[in-house]
Design a protein around this motif. Structure first.
Motif, PDB file in Angstrom:
ATOM      1  N   GLN A  76       0.976  -1.076  -0.023  1.00 16.09           N
ATOM      2  CA  GLN A  76       0.016  -0.039   0.002  1.00 16.09           C
ATOM      3  C   GLN A  76       0.822   1.216  -0.012  1.00 16.09           C
ATOM      4  N   GLY A  77       0.341   2.248  -0.676  1.00 17.19           N
ATOM      5  CA  GLY A  77       1.358   3.597  -0.866  1.00 17.19           C
ATOM      6  C   GLY A  77       0.845   4.274   0.359  1.00 17.19           C
ATOM      7  N   GLU A  85      -1.714   7.155  -1.876  1.00 15.99           N
ATOM      8  CA  GLU A  85      -2.931   6.348  -2.441  1.00 15.99           C
ATOM      9  C   GLU A  85      -2.883   5.164  -1.885  1.00 15.99           C
ATOM     10  N   SER A  86      -3.593   4.543  -1.197  1.00 11.95           N
ATOM     11  CA  SER A  86      -3.880   3.342  -0.612  1.00 11.95           C
ATOM     12  C   SER A  86      -3.916   2.032  -1.601  1.00 11.95           C
ATOM     13  N   VAL A  90       2.165  -0.428  -4.894  1.00  6.35           N
ATOM     14  CA  VAL A  90       2.882   0.474  -5.578  1.00  6.35           C
ATOM     15  C   VAL A  90       4.341   0.119  -5.882  1.00  6.35           C
ATOM     16  N   SER A 130       8.028   1.838  -6.493  1.00  8.53           N
ATOM     17  CA  SER A 130       8.713   3.024  -6.065  1.00  8.53           C
ATOM     18  C   SER A 130      10.168   2.570  -6.907  1.00  8.53           C
ATOM     19  N   THR A 146       7.761   7.924  -6.397  1.00 13.85           N
ATOM     20  CA  THR A 146       6.834   6.870  -6.705  1.00 13.85           C
ATOM     21  C   THR A 146       5.753   7.614  -7.388  1.00 13.85           C
ATOM     22  N   ASP A 147       5.324   6.953  -8.670  1.00 12.46           N
ATOM     23  CA  ASP A 147       4.105   7.455  -9.444  1.00 12.46           C
ATOM     24  C   ASP A 147       2.832   6.597  -9.057  1.00 12.46           C
ATOM     25  N   TYR A 148       1.885   7.245  -8.667  1.00 14.26           N
ATOM     26  CA  TYR A 148       0.521   6.654  -8.544  1.00 14.26           C
ATOM     27  C   TYR A 148      -0.286   7.107  -9.566  1.00 14.26           C
ATOM     28  N   ASP A 149      -1.788   6.785  -9.333  1.00 17.69           N
ATOM     29  CA  ASP A 149      -2.435   6.986 -10.723  1.00 17.69           C
ATOM     30  C   ASP A 149      -2.618   8.553 -10.906  1.00 17.69           C
ATOM     31  N   ASN A 151      -0.875  11.256  -9.201  1.00 19.61           N
ATOM     32  CA  ASN A 151      -0.153  12.124  -8.744  1.00 19.61           C
ATOM     33  C   ASN A 151       1.428  11.423  -8.583  1.00 19.61           C
ATOM     34  N   GLN A 152       2.367  12.351  -7.989  1.00 20.69           N
ATOM     35  CA  GLN A 152       3.855  11.660  -7.969  1.00 20.69           C
ATOM     36  C   GLN A 152       4.281  12.146  -6.539  1.00 20.69           C
TER      37      GLN A 152
END
Length: 191
Positions: free
Chosen positions: A108-109, A112-113, A116, A118, A132-135, A137-138
């Motif tokens: 879990q990030g 965002e949970s 991920v 990284s 870390t690139d999330y859906d 944001n970064q």
């Protein structure tokens, strides 16, 4: 006291193991929300054959033999005497051949949970940078040890329209109950 900074993720996990008192300042650029405060961060090292490490690798489609190990990261309110809940984030180290950079996979990030992957790298002075690139944001976090028992973390979250928040954390290692009892016994022995 001469500090030897960790230059691999598994060494970073080992140097971080224990309970840390965290003081954080958070600045949101798009709202008045304030997440500043104090908490405890509890870090436990996990060997590469730990079932939770194996599970995170399997869930991310990564060969578990590439993992050097992992760590669980749990948070709790600073004055909370209860054991932390079982919702600790599990991070697994998948280093490249130099071991100073690689992938950090998480169940879990932080932002965002969601699970991920990284990218991380250690600078020559021991500063760890995690991207870390999330859906949507970064995130970027940088962490370094000032002493063996004091470290600093800074992070930013960038949305498509720019930086959304910045955070600064100073973290002091808490003395374990066992060490505290040893110190008290040594003090009594001096009398």
């Amino acid at each position: 006291m001469h500090l030897i900074p960790p230059l691999s993720m598994i060494d970073f996990f080992r140097k971080s193991e224990g309970t840390w008192f965290t003081e954080r300042s958070v600045h949101h650029f798009d709202s008045a929300a304030d997440e500043s405060g104090q908490s405890n961060l509890i870090v436990k090292v996990m060997e590469k054959d730990d079932p939770k490490v194996q599970e995170v690798c399997k869930d991310q489609g990564i060969d578990p033999t590439k993992a050097t190990g992992g760590a669980s990261f749990a948070w709790q309110a600073n004055l909370d005497t209860r054991l932390p809940n079982d919702n600790a984030a599990i991070l697994v180290d998948i280093p490249d051949e130099t071991r100073r950079s690689g992938k950090l996979i998480r169940n879990q990030g932080y932002v965002e949970s969601i699970p991920v992957v990284s990218q991380y790298r250690f600078a020559d002075d021991g500063v760890l940078t995690i991207d870390t690139d999330y859906d949507n944001n970064q995130g970027q976090e940088r962490c370094w040890f000032i002493t063996d028992d004091f470290r600093v973390r800074v992070s930013t979250v960038r949305m498509m329209n720019g930086v959304n928040l910045m955070a600064y954390c100073s973290e002091r290692r808490c003395v374990s109950q066992e060490l505290l009892e040893q110190m008290i016994a040594q003090n009594h022995a001096r009398r």
